[in-house]
Design a protein around this motif. Structure first.
Motif, PDB file in Angstrom:
ATOM      1  N   ARG A 109       5.275  -3.623  10.754  1.00 52.97           N
ATOM      2  CA  ARG A 109       4.622  -2.793   9.731  1.00 52.97           C
ATOM      3  C   ARG A 109       4.090  -1.503  10.358  1.00 52.97           C
ATOM      4  NH1 ARG A 109      -1.052  -3.320   9.067  1.00 52.97           N
ATOM      5  NH2 ARG A 109      -2.016  -4.685  10.629  1.00 52.97           N
ATOM      6  N   ASN A 110       3.989  -0.482   9.521  1.00 54.66           N
ATOM      7  CA  ASN A 110       3.570   0.837   9.974  1.00 54.66           C
ATOM      8  C   ASN A 110       2.079   0.829  10.318  1.00 54.66           C
ATOM      9  OD1 ASN A 110       6.152   1.872   9.529  1.00 54.66           O
ATOM     10  ND2 ASN A 110       5.689   2.330   7.380  1.00 54.66           N
ATOM     11  N   ARG A 111       1.751   1.516  11.404  1.00 51.29           N
ATOM     12  CA  ARG A 111       0.359   1.657  11.815  1.00 51.29           C
ATOM     13  C   ARG A 111      -0.153   3.030  11.395  1.00 51.29           C
ATOM     14  NH1 ARG A 111      -1.048  -3.562  13.230  1.00 51.29           N
ATOM     15  NH2 ARG A 111       0.750  -4.509  14.285  1.00 51.29           N
TER      16      ARG A 111
ATOM     17  N   ALA B 204       6.818  -9.644  10.985  1.00 50.51           N
ATOM     18  CA  ALA B 204       6.457  -8.691   9.930  1.00 50.51           C
ATOM     19  C   ALA B 204       5.232  -7.873  10.322  1.00 50.51           C
ATOM     20  CB  ALA B 204       6.207  -9.434   8.621  1.00 50.51           C
ATOM     21  N   ALA B 205       4.276  -8.524  10.986  1.00 53.11           N
ATOM     22  CA  ALA B 205       3.087  -7.795  11.432  1.00 53.11           C
ATOM     23  C   ALA B 205       3.430  -6.783  12.510  1.00 53.11           C
ATOM     24  CB  ALA B 205       2.033  -8.788  11.940  1.00 53.11           C
ATOM     25  N   ASP B 206       4.373  -7.112  13.393  1.00 53.20           N
ATOM     26  CA  ASP B 206       4.779  -6.160  14.433  1.00 53.20           C
ATOM     27  C   ASP B 206       5.550  -4.981  13.857  1.00 53.20           C
ATOM     28  OD1 ASP B 206       3.593  -7.674  16.394  1.00 53.20           O
ATOM     29  OD2 ASP B 206       5.426  -8.772  16.909  1.00 53.20           O
TER      30      ASP B 206
ATOM     31  N   GLU C  57      -1.485  -4.408  -0.682  1.00 54.89           N
ATOM     32  CA  GLU C  57      -0.890  -4.302   0.639  1.00 54.89           C
ATOM     33  C   GLU C  57      -0.645  -5.686   1.239  1.00 54.89           C
ATOM     34  OE1 GLU C  57      -3.177  -1.909   3.216  1.00 54.89           O
ATOM     35  OE2 GLU C  57      -3.211  -0.152   1.886  1.00 54.89           O
ATOM     36  N   PRO C  58       0.400  -5.825   2.031  1.00 50.52           N
ATOM     37  CA  PRO C  58       0.659  -7.131   2.667  1.00 50.52           C
ATOM     38  C   PRO C  58      -0.398  -7.461   3.711  1.00 50.52           C
ATOM     39  CG  PRO C  58       2.188  -5.472   3.495  1.00 50.52           C
ATOM     40  CD  PRO C  58       1.435  -4.824   2.378  1.00 50.52           C
ATOM     41  N   CYS C  59      -0.721  -8.727   3.813  1.00 47.63           N
ATOM     42  CA  CYS C  59      -1.707  -9.204   4.793  1.00 47.63           C
ATOM     43  C   CYS C  59      -1.095 -10.368   5.564  1.00 47.63           C
ATOM     44  CB  CYS C  59      -2.999  -9.624   4.096  1.00 47.63           C
ATOM     45  SG  CYS C  59      -4.277 -10.225   5.218  1.00 47.63           S
ATOM     46  N   PRO C  60      -0.351 -10.098   6.619  1.00 48.22           N
ATOM     47  CA  PRO C  60       0.330 -11.191   7.343  1.00 48.22           C
ATOM     48  C   PRO C  60      -0.630 -12.225   7.902  1.00 48.22           C
ATOM     49  CG  PRO C  60       1.216  -9.040   7.993  1.00 48.22           C
ATOM     50  CD  PRO C  60      -0.009  -8.774   7.186  1.00 48.22           C
TER      51      PRO C  60
ATOM     52  N   TYR D 268      -7.064  -7.147   0.838  1.00 49.01           N
ATOM     53  CA  TYR D 268      -5.975  -6.203   1.067  1.00 49.01           C
ATOM     54  C   TYR D 268      -5.359  -5.709  -0.236  1.00 49.01           C
ATOM     55  CZ  TYR D 268      -5.614  -6.369   6.153  1.00 49.01           C
ATOM     56  OH  TYR D 268      -5.834  -6.214   7.505  1.00 49.01           O
TER      57      TYR D 268
ATOM     58  N   LYS E  84       6.013 -14.243   9.960  1.00 48.89           N
ATOM     59  CA  LYS E  84       4.813 -13.439   9.701  1.00 48.89           C
ATOM     60  C   LYS E  84       4.482 -12.558  10.898  1.00 48.89           C
ATOM     61  CE  LYS E  84       4.083 -15.381   5.695  1.00 48.89           C
ATOM     62  NZ  LYS E  84       4.302 -14.616   4.441  1.00 48.89           N
TER      63      LYS E  84
END
Length: 273
Positions: A192-194, A188-190, A50-53, A47, A185
């Motif tokens: 984040r922008n898609r 944070a994953a929910d 970029e963040p990788c939860p 990644y 985590k």
């Protein structure tokens, strides 16, 4: 299903055991920790900035599993030192001596009963009776000493229970912290922008145009699986490459497809002579 034997073949994922001749005692927690940390770090590296939860969650879970493995090793060492070794000493020394003295009592009693049954008199009978009495008394004293050490045995069982309690309490603490981290985590994953994913076409991958027979393939990036705008609007079935009755007229300039070979050979007609 992964077994301890299979885990031991994964590498140094355990501790050295004297009982196995210096071999590696497999620890499932260590094996799981090593796999999760390795996979999580690879995902984080892929990644980049970029963040990788999910990768971070795997790494955190692997670290927690490593702590569980360390606590299990410490618990097993305490149990071995405070419970198993003293119990083994009692078995190999005290109980072994009791069993030996009981066998001596049985032998001397048999000798005494034999001499008495045969009517032996004098010093020989007195000596057999004395040996039987001494061995019987020694066996009683040995068994009494074993039974009088019950406080020591209870202390050993208490040490076992204490080690297990400390181990499970530590596991609960580590897992509760892990659950809190994973919840963060997950949130944070929910949040984040898609982004809209558009698969690449064959033309973008290979750089060459498709063949005539593959004209009907969807070549544009259409994630919603809708019909291509360049396709025909009529409901006429697509052309058959073998020129069947369902085929549509070919476009100008396009060579006609080869005719379909017969499905069965023609019947043989005998020529007149």
């Amino acid at each position: 299903m992964i077994t301890d034997k299979g885990i031991s073949t994964l590498g140094t994922v355990g501790v050295t055991s004297k009982a196995l001749g210096g071999g590696i005692l497999p620890l499932p927690e260590k094996a799981l920790s090593e796999s999760m940390e390795k996979g999580g770090k690879k995902m984080i590296d892929l990644y980049g900035n970029e963040p990788c939860p999910y990768g971070e969650s795997l790494a955190a879970t692997g670290e927690a599993m490593n702590q569980l493995g360390d606590m299990r090793t410490s618990m097993e060492d305490n149990v071995t030192q405070n419970f198993l070794c003293p119990l083994e000493d009692v078995q190999n020394k005290d109980l072994k001596q009791v069993a030996h003295l009981r066998r001596k009592v049985a032998g001397h009693k048999l000798d005494y009963d034999c001499k008495k049954r045969h009517g032996t008199q004098g010093e020989e009978l007195v000596d057999a009776e004395r040996k039987f009495g001494e061995s019987y008394q020694a066996a009683q004293m040995s068994m009494n000493n074993v039974l009088q050490n019950d406080a020591e045995y209870i202390m050993q069982v208490a040490a076992l229970s204490s080690s297990l309690s400390d181990y499970h309490t530590g596991c609960v603490t580590v897992l509760e912290d892990l659950v809190k981290q994973l919840k963060v985590k997950k949130d944070a994953a929910d949040a984040r922008n898609r982004y809209d994913f558009k698969p690449r076409t064959l033309f973008q991958m290979t750089g060459t145009a498709p063949t005539n027979l593959n004209r009907q393939l969807q070549l544009d990036s259409n994630p919603n699986n809708t019909k291509s705008r360049s396709g025909s609007k009529s409901g006429t079935p697509s052309g058959s490459p073998w020129g069947s009755p369902a085929s549509t007229p070919s476009h100008a300039g396009t060579p006609a497809p080869p005719s379909r070979p017969p499905s069965r050979p023609p019947s043989r007609v005998s020529s007149p002579v």
